[in-house]
Design an enzyme around this catalytic site. Structure first.
Site, PDB file in Angstrom:
ATOM      1  N   SER A 221      -6.975   3.562  -2.018  1.00  0.00           N
ATOM      2  CA  SER A 221      -7.629   2.264  -2.227  1.00  0.00           C
ATOM      3  C   SER A 221      -8.242   1.662  -0.968  1.00  0.00           C
ATOM      4  O   SER A 221      -9.084   0.772  -1.057  1.00  0.00           O
ATOM      5  CB  SER A 221      -6.565   1.301  -2.753  1.00  0.00           C
TER       6      SER A 221
ATOM      7  N   LYS B 179     -11.873   1.348  -0.619  1.00  0.00           N
ATOM      8  CA  LYS B 179     -12.607   0.252  -1.279  1.00  0.00           C
ATOM      9  C   LYS B 179     -13.164  -0.733  -0.263  1.00  0.00           C
ATOM     10  O   LYS B 179     -14.269  -1.259  -0.430  1.00  0.00           O
ATOM     11  CB  LYS B 179     -11.681  -0.488  -2.258  1.00  0.00           C
TER      12      LYS B 179
ATOM     13  N   TYR C  92     -15.933   7.900  -7.147  1.00  0.00           N
ATOM     14  CA  TYR C  92     -14.817   7.032  -6.726  1.00  0.00           C
ATOM     15  C   TYR C  92     -13.550   7.850  -6.454  1.00  0.00           C
ATOM     16  O   TYR C  92     -12.831   7.623  -5.472  1.00  0.00           O
ATOM     17  CB  TYR C  92     -14.573   5.971  -7.812  1.00  0.00           C
TER      18      TYR C  92
ATOM     19  N   VAL D  54      -2.298   3.498  -2.186  1.00  0.00           N
ATOM     20  CA  VAL D  54      -1.063   4.018  -2.779  1.00  0.00           C
ATOM     21  C   VAL D  54      -0.535   5.289  -2.118  1.00  0.00           C
ATOM     22  O   VAL D  54       0.579   5.705  -2.421  1.00  0.00           O
ATOM     23  CB  VAL D  54      -1.198   4.258  -4.305  1.00  0.00           C
TER      24      VAL D  54
HETATM   25  N1  GLU Z   1      -7.256   6.484  -6.466  1.00  0.00           N
HETATM   26  C1  GLU Z   1      -6.298   5.508  -6.850  1.00  0.00           C
HETATM   27  C2  GLU Z   1      -6.558   5.001  -8.253  1.00  0.00           C
HETATM   28  O1  GLU Z   1      -7.670   4.786  -8.609  1.00  0.00           O
HETATM   29  C3  GLU Z   1      -6.311   4.390  -5.861  1.00  0.00           C
HETATM   30  C4  GLU Z   1      -5.278   3.380  -6.149  1.00  0.00           C
HETATM   31  C5  GLU Z   1      -4.863   2.564  -4.985  1.00  0.00           C
HETATM   32  O2  GLU Z   1      -4.695   3.067  -3.858  1.00  0.00           O
HETATM   33  O3  GLU Z   1      -4.679   1.353  -5.227  1.00  0.00           O
HETATM   34  O4  GLU Z   1      -5.662   4.846  -9.039  1.00  0.00           O
END
Ligand code: GLU
Length: 337
Positions: free
Chosen positions: A82, A85, A208, A278
Site C-alpha cells: 500500500s 499508493k 495496481y 501490509v
Molecule cells: N496489495 C494489497 C491489496 O490491495 C495492498 C494492501 C495494503 O498494503 O494495504 O490488498
C-alpha cells in the site's frame, strides 16, 4: 495503540535535525528498544506474505541532505504494497494536476478498512480516500499511458526515481496476489459502474497489483520519503521527481489517511505524515528534514506494523519531528518549553 517511548523527552520541531552522531545514536536506539517486541500478526490474506520471517526489523532515516542512518535489516527487500499508493498518487498529481485528482478521487479518510466495498457504496461511488484500495485503483486508472504496459512503465520509472534506483518486481508476490485479488477486481468494477474508472477496470487492477509487488527496503522507503520531505527532489540523486506543490498535497493526504482507520491516532501520537503497507513497511515524512523507513512484518488489527509504529514514535519524539510541536519564543526571549 500503546507507544512506549520511554524517557526520551519531547524535542520540539526545530527546523533541523540534531547532529549526525545524535541521529545515528537515536536510530540505533529506536531499533534496540523494539527488537524484542513480538506483538501483532503477519498478513496472510495474500498467501505468500505469510511466509515472511516475522523477526525481520529494519529502520532507516534519510536526511534531506542525503545522509543515511541505518539499523538492523534496513536493506532487506519486501513488497511495497500500500505504500506505493502514496508515490503513485504524487506522480499522478504531478502528471494530471491537483484538481483532476481531487475531483475524481478525493482526499478524505473513510474510516473504513483498506479493502472496503461499503465505503464506495456509502459515498455514492466516490472513492474519497486515495490511500486505500478503492481510491488507489481510481488513482492508478489516471496514470498517463495509452496501454496498461505504458502505465506500468510510468509507475515503475516514477517509483525508481523516488528511490534513486530501479525497483524490481517480485514475481511471486505479484502472482500470489493476482490469484487472490477478487475483491480488488470487484471494487474496480464497482468504481467503473459509478464512472470513477473509465478504462478497463481489470487492466487497472493488474497494474495496481504490480505496483504493490515492487520490492523496496527500509532504506528505499526512507529515501522515497526524504524526496517528499525535500520538495520533490531526491536528496541522494539530486533529481527532481515531482513538483514541490505535489509533495504538499501528498503529505496532506497521508496525514489524513496514511495509517488506514488508525490515521487519527497516528497523527495524534506521532505527529508526522506516514503511510504503511501490509507487508510491514512504513514510510514517514518530516517536511524539510527527513524520511523514515521501517520494516517489520507483524501488524496490528488495522494492518500497520507494530514495531514500525513504535520505532517511528520514538524517532519523532527524539528528533523533534512532530509538526504540531512548537517552541514559541516571545519578544522578550521567553520560551514556551
Ligand atoms: N496489495 C494489497 C491489496 O490491495 C495492498 C494492501 C495494503 O498494503 O494495504 O490488498
Amino acid at each position: 495503540m500503546e507507544l512506549d517511548v520511554g524517557d526520551v523527552g519531547q524535542a520540539v520541531s526545530t527546523g533541523t535535525l540534531p547532529g549526525w552522531d545524535r541521529v545515528e545514536e537515536l536510530v540505533a536506539a529506536a531499533w534496540h528498544r523494539n527488537r524484542d517486541l513480538r506483538a501483532g500478526e503477519v498478513a496472510d490474506y495474500i498467501p505468500i506474505l505469510a511466509e515472511v520471517d516475522p523477526e525481520l526489523f529494519g529502520v532507516c532515516v534519510a536526511e534531506v541532505d542525503g545522509g543515511i542512518h541505518l539499523a538492523g535489516d534496513a536493506d532487506h527487500p519486501f513488497s511495497i504494497q500500500s505504500i506505493s499508493k502514496a508515490f503513485v498518487y504524487a506522480l499522478v498529481c504531478d502528471a494530471v494536476g491537483h484538481q483532476v485528482v481531487l475531483d475524481r478521487v478525493g482526499v478524505d479518510n473513510t474510516g473504513l478498512p483498506f479493502n472496503s466495498v461499503m465505503a464506495v457504496e456509502l459515498n455514492d461511488g466516490h472513492p474519497r480516500n486515495p490511500m486505500v484500495n478503492a481510491g488507489a485503483l481510481a488513482t492508478t486508472a489516471l496514470v498517463p499511458g495509452a496501454t496498461p504496459a505504458a502505465k506500468w512503465t510510468f509507475i515503475q520509472d516514477g517509483l525508481a526515481r523516488f528511490a534513486g534506483r530501479p525497483l524490481p518486481l517480485d514475481e511471486q508476490v505479484y502472482a500470489s496476489e493476482a490469484a487472490t485479488n477478487q475483491r480488488n477486481r470487484a471494487i474496480a468494477r464497482l468504481l467503473e459502474s459509478y464512472g470513477r474508472i473509465d478504462t478497463d477496470p481489470l487492466a487497472v487492477v493488474d497494474v495496481y497489483t504490480r505496483q504493490c509487488a515492487l520490492l523496496v527496503s527500509a532504506r528505499d522507503l526512507a529515501v522515497m520519503g526524504a524526496t517528499l520531505a525535500d520538495g520533490g527532489v531526491n536528496p541522494v540523486t539530486g533529481e527532481r521527481v515531482v513538483a514541490a506543490s505535489v509533495c504538499q498535497d501528498t503529505l496532506a493526504v497521508l496525514a489524513a489517511s496514511g495509517l488506514y482507520e488508525r490515521s487519527g491516532e497516528w497523527l495524534y501520537e506521532i505527529g508526522v505524515p506516514g503511510k504503511s503497507g501490509v507487508a510491514g513497511g512504513i514510510v514517514t515524512v518530516a517536511p524539510g528534514k527527513a524520511g523514515i523507513g521501517t520494516f517489520s512484518p507483524r501488524l496490528d488489527g488495522a494492518g500497520n506494523s507494530v514495531r514500525g509504529q513504535r520505532a517511528t514514535a520514538y524517532l519523532s519524539r527524539a528528533l523533534g519531528l512532530n509538526v504540531f510541536a512548537s517552541d514559541v519564543r516571545t519578544p522578550d526571549g521567553r520560551s514556551s518549553t
